[in-house]
Design a protein around this motif. Structure first.
Motif, PDB file in Angstrom:
ATOM      1  N   LEU A  94     104.984  47.586  30.542  1.00 45.16           N
ATOM      2  CA  LEU A  94     104.152  48.016  31.677  1.00 45.16           C
ATOM      3  C   LEU A  94     103.423  49.327  31.412  1.00 45.16           C
ATOM      4  O   LEU A  94     102.604  49.744  32.227  1.00 45.16           O
ATOM      5  CB  LEU A  94     105.033  48.198  32.927  1.00 45.16           C
ATOM      6  CG  LEU A  94     105.819  46.982  33.397  1.00 45.16           C
ATOM      7  CD1 LEU A  94     106.536  47.308  34.704  1.00 45.16           C
ATOM      8  CD2 LEU A  94     104.915  45.774  33.572  1.00 45.16           C
ATOM      9  N   HIS A  95     103.735  49.981  30.314  1.00 48.51           N
ATOM     10  CA  HIS A  95     103.149  51.313  30.114  1.00 48.51           C
ATOM     11  C   HIS A  95     102.780  51.532  28.650  1.00 48.51           C
ATOM     12  O   HIS A  95     103.579  52.033  27.864  1.00 48.51           O
ATOM     13  CB  HIS A  95     104.136  52.395  30.591  1.00 48.51           C
ATOM     14  CG  HIS A  95     103.515  53.747  30.719  1.00 48.51           C
ATOM     15  ND1 HIS A  95     103.564  54.496  31.878  1.00 48.51           N
ATOM     16  CD2 HIS A  95     102.811  54.505  29.836  1.00 48.51           C
ATOM     17  CE1 HIS A  95     102.933  55.636  31.694  1.00 48.51           C
ATOM     18  NE2 HIS A  95     102.474  55.672  30.451  1.00 48.51           N
ATOM     19  N   ALA A  96     101.562  51.094  28.313  1.00 48.66           N
ATOM     20  CA  ALA A  96     101.017  51.376  26.981  1.00 48.66           C
ATOM     21  C   ALA A  96      99.526  51.649  27.173  1.00 48.66           C
ATOM     22  O   ALA A  96      98.855  50.966  27.944  1.00 48.66           O
ATOM     23  CB  ALA A  96     101.231  50.199  26.040  1.00 48.66           C
ATOM     24  N   HIS A  97      99.049  52.682  26.499  1.00 45.20           N
ATOM     25  CA  HIS A  97      97.615  53.028  26.598  1.00 45.20           C
ATOM     26  C   HIS A  97      96.855  52.305  25.499  1.00 45.20           C
ATOM     27  O   HIS A  97      97.249  52.376  24.328  1.00 45.20           O
ATOM     28  CB  HIS A  97      97.435  54.534  26.439  1.00 45.20           C
ATOM     29  CG  HIS A  97      98.051  55.326  27.555  1.00 45.20           C
ATOM     30  ND1 HIS A  97      97.312  55.864  28.576  1.00 45.20           N
ATOM     31  CD2 HIS A  97      99.351  55.624  27.823  1.00 45.20           C
ATOM     32  CE1 HIS A  97      98.125  56.485  29.421  1.00 45.20           C
ATOM     33  NE2 HIS A  97      99.374  56.358  28.987  1.00 45.20           N
ATOM     34  N   LEU A  98      95.769  51.636  25.880  1.00 44.51           N
ATOM     35  CA  LEU A  98      94.960  50.920  24.885  1.00 44.51           C
ATOM     36  C   LEU A  98      94.509  51.873  23.778  1.00 44.51           C
ATOM     37  O   LEU A  98      94.699  51.587  22.588  1.00 44.51           O
ATOM     38  CB  LEU A  98      93.746  50.284  25.595  1.00 44.51           C
ATOM     39  CG  LEU A  98      92.798  49.492  24.700  1.00 44.51           C
ATOM     40  CD1 LEU A  98      93.482  48.254  24.135  1.00 44.51           C
ATOM     41  CD2 LEU A  98      91.537  49.095  25.473  1.00 44.51           C
ATOM     42  N   LEU A 104      98.007  47.368  30.149  1.00 48.87           N
ATOM     43  CA  LEU A 104      97.436  48.405  29.289  1.00 48.87           C
ATOM     44  C   LEU A 104      96.576  49.370  30.095  1.00 48.87           C
ATOM     45  O   LEU A 104      95.698  48.939  30.858  1.00 48.87           O
ATOM     46  CB  LEU A 104      96.552  47.758  28.213  1.00 48.87           C
ATOM     47  CG  LEU A 104      97.254  46.923  27.142  1.00 48.87           C
ATOM     48  CD1 LEU A 104      96.235  46.090  26.368  1.00 48.87           C
ATOM     49  CD2 LEU A 104      98.035  47.830  26.186  1.00 48.87           C
ATOM     50  N   PHE A 105      96.821  50.659  29.904  1.00 47.15           N
ATOM     51  CA  PHE A 105      95.959  51.666  30.523  1.00 47.15           C
ATOM     52  C   PHE A 105      94.666  51.801  29.734  1.00 47.15           C
ATOM     53  O   PHE A 105      94.672  51.784  28.490  1.00 47.15           O
ATOM     54  CB  PHE A 105      96.639  53.043  30.501  1.00 47.15           C
ATOM     55  CG  PHE A 105      97.793  53.192  31.446  1.00 47.15           C
ATOM     56  CD1 PHE A 105      97.586  53.224  32.818  1.00 47.15           C
ATOM     57  CD2 PHE A 105      99.078  53.333  30.961  1.00 47.15           C
ATOM     58  CE1 PHE A 105      98.656  53.391  33.689  1.00 47.15           C
ATOM     59  CE2 PHE A 105     100.154  53.500  31.823  1.00 47.15           C
ATOM     60  CZ  PHE A 105      99.934  53.524  33.194  1.00 47.15           C
ATOM     61  N   LEU A 106      93.601  52.006  30.465  1.00 45.77           N
ATOM     62  CA  LEU A 106      92.304  52.327  29.867  1.00 45.77           C
ATOM     63  C   LEU A 106      91.889  53.696  30.404  1.00 45.77           C
ATOM     64  O   LEU A 106      91.827  53.883  31.626  1.00 45.77           O
ATOM     65  CB  LEU A 106      91.271  51.269  30.274  1.00 45.77           C
ATOM     66  CG  LEU A 106      89.836  51.567  29.850  1.00 45.77           C
ATOM     67  CD1 LEU A 106      89.671  51.362  28.348  1.00 45.77           C
ATOM     68  CD2 LEU A 106      88.853  50.691  30.618  1.00 45.77           C
ATOM     69  N   ALA A 120     101.055  56.104  38.955  1.00 47.36           N
ATOM     70  CA  ALA A 120     100.645  57.454  38.542  1.00 47.36           C
ATOM     71  C   ALA A 120     101.610  57.983  37.498  1.00 47.36           C
ATOM     72  O   ALA A 120     102.815  57.773  37.605  1.00 47.36           O
ATOM     73  CB  ALA A 120     100.631  58.398  39.743  1.00 47.36           C
ATOM     74  N   HIS A 121     101.052  58.679  36.494  1.00 49.68           N
ATOM     75  CA  HIS A 121     101.910  59.471  35.612  1.00 49.68           C
ATOM     76  C   HIS A 121     102.401  60.646  36.456  1.00 49.68           C
ATOM     77  O   HIS A 121     101.591  61.375  37.038  1.00 49.68           O
ATOM     78  CB  HIS A 121     101.115  60.034  34.441  1.00 49.68           C
ATOM     79  CG  HIS A 121     100.724  59.040  33.399  1.00 49.68           C
ATOM     80  ND1 HIS A 121      99.756  58.099  33.599  1.00 49.68           N
ATOM     81  CD2 HIS A 121     101.175  58.853  32.128  1.00 49.68           C
ATOM     82  CE1 HIS A 121      99.624  57.370  32.498  1.00 49.68           C
ATOM     83  NE2 HIS A 121     100.474  57.797  31.586  1.00 49.68           N
ATOM     84  N   ALA A 122     103.690  60.831  36.537  1.00 45.40           N
ATOM     85  CA  ALA A 122     104.230  61.959  37.330  1.00 45.40           C
ATOM     86  C   ALA A 122     105.666  62.232  36.900  1.00 45.40           C
ATOM     87  O   ALA A 122     106.363  61.338  36.425  1.00 45.40           O
ATOM     88  CB  ALA A 122     104.190  61.634  38.825  1.00 45.40           C
ATOM     89  N   GLY A 126     104.705  56.531  36.127  1.00 49.53           N
ATOM     90  CA  GLY A 126     104.750  56.652  34.673  1.00 49.53           C
ATOM     91  C   GLY A 126     105.645  57.820  34.319  1.00 49.53           C
ATOM     92  O   GLY A 126     105.386  58.950  34.734  1.00 49.53           O
ATOM     93  N   HIS A 127     106.741  57.533  33.634  1.00 50.82           N
ATOM     94  CA  HIS A 127     107.747  58.526  33.219  1.00 50.82           C
ATOM     95  C   HIS A 127     108.712  58.845  34.373  1.00 50.82           C
ATOM     96  O   HIS A 127     109.765  58.253  34.459  1.00 50.82           O
ATOM     97  CB  HIS A 127     107.113  59.794  32.627  1.00 50.82           C
ATOM     98  CG  HIS A 127     106.222  59.507  31.464  1.00 50.82           C
ATOM     99  ND1 HIS A 127     106.705  59.282  30.204  1.00 50.82           N
ATOM    100  CD2 HIS A 127     104.870  59.347  31.382  1.00 50.82           C
ATOM    101  CE1 HIS A 127     105.696  59.021  29.386  1.00 50.82           C
ATOM    102  NE2 HIS A 127     104.578  59.039  30.088  1.00 50.82           N
ATOM    103  N   GLY A 128     108.391  59.846  35.200  1.00 52.57           N
ATOM    104  CA  GLY A 128     109.283  60.185  36.327  1.00 52.57           C
ATOM    105  C   GLY A 128     110.616  60.755  35.873  1.00 52.57           C
ATOM    106  O   GLY A 128     111.578  60.784  36.640  1.00 52.57           O
ATOM    107  N   SER A 173     106.514  52.028  25.458  1.00 50.34           N
ATOM    108  CA  SER A 173     106.164  52.800  24.252  1.00 50.34           C
ATOM    109  C   SER A 173     105.100  53.863  24.507  1.00 50.34           C
ATOM    110  O   SER A 173     104.905  54.747  23.677  1.00 50.34           O
ATOM    111  CB  SER A 173     105.687  51.853  23.153  1.00 50.34           C
ATOM    112  OG  SER A 173     104.472  51.223  23.533  1.00 50.34           O
ATOM    113  N   ASP A 174     104.331  53.772  25.595  1.00 52.54           N
ATOM    114  CA  ASP A 174     103.312  54.754  26.005  1.00 52.54           C
ATOM    115  C   ASP A 174     102.091  54.738  25.070  1.00 52.54           C
ATOM    116  O   ASP A 174     101.083  54.124  25.398  1.00 52.54           O
ATOM    117  CB  ASP A 174     103.926  56.156  26.114  1.00 52.54           C
ATOM    118  CG  ASP A 174     103.134  57.080  27.028  1.00 52.54           C
ATOM    119  OD1 ASP A 174     102.182  56.610  27.675  1.00 52.54           O
ATOM    120  OD2 ASP A 174     103.476  58.282  27.104  1.00 52.54           O
ATOM    121  N   ASP A 175     102.167  55.462  23.955  1.00 56.10           N
ATOM    122  CA  ASP A 175     101.059  55.500  22.982  1.00 56.10           C
ATOM    123  C   ASP A 175     101.662  55.178  21.613  1.00 56.10           C
ATOM    124  O   ASP A 175     101.896  56.083  20.808  1.00 56.10           O
ATOM    125  CB  ASP A 175     100.424  56.902  22.973  1.00 56.10           C
ATOM    126  CG  ASP A 175      99.836  57.267  24.320  1.00 56.10           C
ATOM    127  OD1 ASP A 175      98.775  56.731  24.668  1.00 56.10           O
ATOM    128  OD2 ASP A 175     100.470  58.064  25.041  1.00 56.10           O
TER     129      ASP A 175
HETATM  130 ZN    ZN Z   1     101.226  57.124  29.650  1.00 52.43          ZN
END
Ligand code: ZN
Ligand code: ADE
Length: 346
Positions: A18-22, A100-102, A199-201, A223-225, A280-282
């Motif tokens: 659910l959390h990977a940046h393109l 994927l985040f854009l 939200a990343h927070a 995102g994270h928390g 994995s995030d990035d």
């Molecule tokens: Zn992220």
């Protein structure tokens, strides 16, 4: 030492991310190729240099490198190629569905045409689905450092992007200097337009940033928390409302928001009963993969096979998939987990 059968299980199990940046999933060779193709100069010109570039002093130093990578993408063709490559690498890990985040604002700043960019991403997604069966959704991640006005415009773009596979709106970037309160209007637009909200927070800033993201922006996912444990009342609220945390252990160590794996709160977050997923995030910028993060969870943080299966199921539940797709994916994932556990005896 991890039981080799558990390691095999983790490699082969069906996964959801659910959390990977393109842009943060670009391989060093593709980064170099695109910079060359687009006539752009990078701070490094070879693979060894890129490896050095991917070492960060702190969170804001990481964001600088991230933005350099994002800005090597220029054309619809670049986005199609990157999306296809990222989904191919995901499918090789048996990731069935990925969100994927854009980093939309990085591209708006250079006046890229959103229709071209989103069509490129849609082409890459369709090709990956056709060839490998991997499903995906796109989340517009707005860089907070660009302020509140542009955020509203990006939320409108995100809503318009639904026809290209945009499923959610998010804020990321500089959490330290730009609190959630600045983005209330943008999230109203996104919600009214039918998008999921996240939200990343609680990554670079404290628990109050998570509280504001939930209470002021109405997000269903964080995102994270990782800093929520600072506020036990908030932990209870997140548990009650089933707000999901996308936890990304290697990311946190590599950006320096957590000093070491030993100090990472992933186990404590889980034990607090929070709805948590592993991500994995990035991945290329942090030298990891979703598989690596699950191996880490098992080996370093003692997550059992039962717990790991539950974490994957959490990702299906917390995804922005429509309810009927969620049900189907959850049933498939559970059936495959059981079959693989039987086969491997874990
Ligand atoms: Zn992220
Ligand atoms: N953009 C890419 N990775 C990010 C992260 N870990 N936090 C905030 N914004 C990001």
């Amino acid at each position: 030492m991890l039981d080799p059968r558990v390691a095999t299980f983790i490699h082969r199990m069906p996964k959801v991310e659910l959390h990977a940046h393109l842009e943060g999933s670009i391989s060093p060779s593709t980064l170099l190729e695109m910079a060359r193709r687009n006539g752009l100069s990078l701070p490094a010109n070879d693979l060894a240099g890129i490896e050095r570039l991917f070492c960060y002093d702190d969170f804001l130093g990481f964001l600088q490198v991230y933005m350099i990578c994002a800005r090597t993408l220029c054309t619809g063709e670049d986005f199609a190629q990157l999306t296809y490559e990222v989904l191919k690498a995901a499918a090789a890990q048996n990731i069935r569905y990925i969100e994927l985040f854009l980093s939309s604002m990085q591209h708006r700043l250079r006046s890229l045409d959103f229709a071209e960019l989103l069509q490129g991403i849609a082409d890459g997604r369709e090709r990956a689905y056709r060839e490998m069966g991997i499903q995906s959704g796109i989340m517009f991640d707005y860089g907070r450092q660009f302020g509140s006005e542009e955020a509203i415009e990006m939320a409108h773009e995100a809503v318009a992007g639904r026809k290209y596979g945009v499923v959610a709106f998010s804020i990321g970037g500089d959490e330290i200097n730009y609190p959630p309160a600045l983005f209330v209007e943008a999230f109203k637009v996104a919600r009214a337009g039918g998008l999921g909200l996240t939200a990343h927070a609680g990554e670079a800033a404290g628990a109050e940033s998570v509280r504001d993201a939930v209470e002021l922006l109405g997000v269903s996912r964080i995102g994270h928390g990782i800093r929520v444990l600072e506020d036990p009342v908030l932990v209870e609220e997140l548990r009650r409302c089933k707000v999901a945390l996308d936890v990304c252990p290697t990311s946190n160590v590599r950006t320096g928001v957590v000093r070491s794996y030993d100090e990472h709160p992933v186990r404590r977050l889980y034990n607090a009963g929070l709805l948590m997923t592993i991500n994995s995030d990035d991945p290329t910028l942090f030298g990891t993969t979703l598989t690596d993060e699950f191996l880490l969870a098992a080996e370093r943080f003692g997550f059992t096979v039962d717990e790991i299966c539950g974490l994957v199921q959490n990702a299906v539940r917390a995804s922005f998939l429509p309810p009927e797709h969620k049900e189907r994916l959850l049933a498939d994932v559970i059936a495959e987990q059981e079959a693989l556990r039987g086969e491997l005896g874990v």
